[in-house]
Write a protein that holds these residues in place. Sequence first.
Motif, mmCIF file in Angstrom:
data_model
loop_
_atom_site.group_PDB
_atom_site.id
_atom_site.type_symbol
_atom_site.label_atom_id
_atom_site.label_comp_id
_atom_site.label_asym_id
_atom_site.label_seq_id
_atom_site.Cartn_x
_atom_site.Cartn_y
_atom_site.Cartn_z
ATOM 1 N N THR A 199 0.780 -1.467 0.171
ATOM 2 C CA THR A 199 0.069 -0.413 -0.041
ATOM 3 C C THR A 199 0.610 0.717 -0.032
ATOM 4 N N ILE A 200 1.836 1.613 1.255
ATOM 5 C CA ILE A 200 2.827 2.231 0.801
ATOM 6 C C ILE A 200 3.372 2.106 0.062
ATOM 7 N N PHE A 201 3.862 1.531 -0.633
ATOM 8 C CA PHE A 201 4.936 1.263 -1.629
ATOM 9 C C PHE A 201 4.309 1.732 -2.980
ATOM 10 N N THR A 202 3.042 1.687 -3.307
ATOM 11 C CA THR A 202 1.938 2.003 -4.111
ATOM 12 C C THR A 202 1.729 3.753 -4.575
ATOM 13 N N ALA A 203 1.676 4.113 -3.458
ATOM 14 C CA ALA A 203 1.532 5.656 -3.243
ATOM 15 C C ALA A 203 2.571 6.667 -3.584
ATOM 16 N N ILE A 204 3.940 5.927 -3.229
ATOM 17 C CA ILE A 204 5.189 5.982 -3.437
ATOM 18 C C ILE A 204 5.617 6.371 -4.646
ATOM 19 N N PHE A 205 5.560 4.951 -5.958
ATOM 20 C CA PHE A 205 5.443 4.810 -6.834
ATOM 21 C C PHE A 205 4.730 5.483 -7.653
ATOM 22 N N LEU A 206 3.101 5.508 -7.506
ATOM 23 C CA LEU A 206 2.400 6.944 -8.374
ATOM 24 C C LEU A 206 2.381 7.598 -8.066
ATOM 25 N N PHE A 207 2.956 8.310 -6.590
ATOM 26 C CA PHE A 207 2.665 9.937 -6.631
ATOM 27 C C PHE A 207 4.272 10.058 -5.577
ATOM 28 N N ALA A 208 4.769 10.371 -5.829
ATOM 29 C CA ALA A 208 6.078 10.347 -4.903
ATOM 30 C C ALA A 208 7.293 10.506 -5.897
ATOM 31 N N LEU A 209 7.237 9.378 -6.729
ATOM 32 C CA LEU A 209 8.841 9.217 -7.624
ATOM 33 C C LEU A 209 8.234 9.914 -8.485
ATOM 34 N N PRO A 210 6.904 9.697 -9.223
ATOM 35 C CA PRO A 210 7.298 10.963 -10.449
ATOM 36 C C PRO A 210 7.348 12.359 -10.533
ATOM 37 N N ALA A 211 6.597 12.863 -9.495
ATOM 38 C CA ALA A 211 6.691 14.249 -9.376
ATOM 39 C C ALA A 211 7.560 15.189 -8.858
ATOM 40 N N PRO A 212 9.361 14.064 -8.608
ATOM 41 C CA PRO A 212 10.736 15.438 -8.863
ATOM 42 C C PRO A 212 10.487 15.737 -10.476
ATOM 43 N N VAL A 213 10.275 14.604 -11.504
ATOM 44 C CA VAL A 213 10.333 14.830 -13.125
ATOM 45 C C VAL A 213 9.095 16.013 -13.745
ATOM 46 N N ARG A 214 8.591 15.068 -13.406
ATOM 47 C CA ARG A 214 6.369 15.456 -13.842
ATOM 48 C C ARG A 214 6.002 17.001 -13.335
ATOM 49 N N GLY A 215 6.949 17.186 -11.589
ATOM 50 C CA GLY A 215 6.293 18.232 -10.894
ATOM 51 C C GLY A 215 4.713 17.508 -10.181
ATOM 52 N N PHE A 216 4.844 17.553 -8.991
ATOM 53 C CA PHE A 216 3.508 17.244 -8.202
ATOM 54 C C PHE A 216 1.648 17.151 -8.781
ATOM 55 N N GLN A 217 1.743 18.572 -9.358
ATOM 56 C CA GLN A 217 0.514 19.074 -9.418
ATOM 57 C C GLN A 217 0.430 18.099 -10.613
ATOM 58 N N HIS A 218 0.995 18.328 -11.777
ATOM 59 C CA HIS A 218 1.068 17.496 -12.733
ATOM 60 C C HIS A 218 0.570 16.241 -12.646
ATOM 61 N N ASN A 219 1.653 15.729 -12.184
ATOM 62 C CA ASN A 219 1.327 13.796 -12.242
ATOM 63 C C ASN A 219 0.010 13.927 -11.293
ATOM 64 N N VAL A 220 -0.155 14.341 -10.881
ATOM 65 C CA VAL A 220 -1.615 14.159 -10.172
ATOM 66 C C VAL A 220 -2.809 14.500 -11.092
ATOM 67 N N SER A 221 -2.715 15.169 -11.566
ATOM 68 C CA SER A 221 -3.548 15.812 -12.539
ATOM 69 C C SER A 221 -3.532 14.673 -13.747
ATOM 70 N N GLU A 222 -2.308 14.119 -14.020
ATOM 71 C CA GLU A 222 -2.036 12.813 -15.076
ATOM 72 C C GLU A 222 -2.887 11.932 -14.658
ATOM 73 N N LEU A 223 -2.563 11.179 -13.252
ATOM 74 C CA LEU A 223 -2.709 10.455 -12.506
ATOM 75 C C LEU A 223 -4.678 10.572 -12.927
ATOM 76 N N LYS A 224 -5.352 11.356 -12.353
ATOM 77 C CA LYS A 224 -6.657 11.145 -12.165
ATOM 78 C C LYS A 224 -7.320 11.357 -13.560
ATOM 79 N N THR A 225 -6.626 11.642 -14.557
ATOM 80 C CA THR A 225 -7.006 11.616 -16.238
ATOM 81 C C THR A 225 -6.847 10.124 -17.055
ATOM 82 N N TRP A 226 -5.752 9.363 -16.299
ATOM 83 C CA TRP A 226 -5.378 8.235 -16.727
ATOM 84 C C TRP A 226 -6.395 7.524 -16.230
ATOM 85 N N PHE A 227 -7.128 7.904 -14.837
ATOM 86 C CA PHE A 227 -7.955 7.170 -14.187
ATOM 87 C C PHE A 227 -8.840 6.999 -15.039
ATOM 88 N N GLN A 228 -9.285 8.112 -14.828
ATOM 89 C CA GLN A 228 -10.969 8.046 -15.352
ATOM 90 C C GLN A 228 -10.770 8.072 -16.895
#
Length: 436
Positions: A199-228
């Motif tokens: 559970t913890i590492f899934t959150a890290i790999f989905l949210f924390a790890l891409p954030a320094p490269v993509r930007g936290f807000q950009h990554n969250v936005s893309e995750l939301k689009t991907w999920f929808q």
Amino acid sequence: MLRYPSLRAPLDILFLVCCIALTADVLAPEIWGSGKTKDYPLWFWAGQQVLHGGDLYPSDPRAYFEFIYPPLPAVLLAIPAYFGKLFLYTCLSVLNAVAWWMTAQFSNAMAGSGQRPGPWLFALPGFATVTFVFDMFDLGQPNLVLLAMMLFAFWLLQHERPWMAGSMFALATAIKVFPVAVFPYLLWRRRWAAAASMTIFTAIFLFALPAPVRGFQHNVSELKTWFQGMVGTSSEQGFGQRGEQNWSWVNQSIIAVTHRLTRPVNYNQDNAAKPSATMNLIDVSFKTANWIVLAISLAIGLGFIAVMPPRARMTPRSDAEELGILFCLMTVASPLARQYYFMWLFFPITVLIHRAAYDPRVAVRAGTWAGLAVAGLLMCLSFPVFPNDLQAYGNNLAAAAVIAGELVWHILHPPPDEVTGSPPPAELQTEQQNQS
């Protein structure tokens, strides 16, 4: 039992030759031809999007997605993609070669027979699944790498390293979501540390790890689009982003085969040049078909729970059979299970080959070989010489059912010495010593 390939072992040399040939199939068109096709250009595109700060998905979740995976794989692909297509394709081929070797290593080490197989027996699961391996290299799909990761995770779990195992489960899930099916199993078996780690590492790999490269807000936005776009859509036309494949013959999941058998859906819809064809035995609504899928899935899940031995009766042998069934179920439970998904039958096949070779009961050995032969014949129906109509009925799904059924039988009927705790007979001890 884990080892490196040896240039002194003929079958290891054959393995290396096969890996070189399969890698050449990937690189030769890129070097001397018009470029490698299939999914390879898509992986390069995704890596380049990350490198140049571009979007991975359209802003409208209902629009067509070129890249249908979460953002993390694109971030990982960006590293080799920085050095060009040839370097990226070489890295992916090497990953597949390593995964193929490690899958065989882990599968034989975890088969629960207590035996070290000879070279031909060790290699037999590889021969049986070589067409799936070819698909992995030719298409550039990650399912073989994911299989090696999942086996490594269970190997870590058996060696009491649950937090590291959970991180491997999480990484596989963050790359291609269907391995998430292992999570309920961890909860049922009370593997709390591994479940928490996943559970913890899934959150890290989905949210924390891409954030320094993509930007936290950009990554969250893309995750939301991907999920929808991928998870939040389902209708009679299909689900996710590949509606033309969902109900077609190429999909051999429980969901797809059930809908094809219960609704008049066109199983040639992935190819507009082919005439429309249906195979339904009954005609029910989309909603009713989904209820049938749910009932079948629930029955299979409850059946799996029923055959799991209690903790007091668990042995390395039953653990291997239990995991073999789990791998079969994870494969067919994925909403989209194309031909290459059944690469995951490598481990269940290995377990059954060990039972067919080392079970002390002669009749059981013969019956296990017979069951494997039936499963093999069913998988052979995927060869191009056979019509797609046969595959539409779920030949690989049926093969997975046969393999899972054999594993269920073995769990419920262990050898007498495992039930009573008595040592094996003298003739079996001698046979095992000779095989060692």
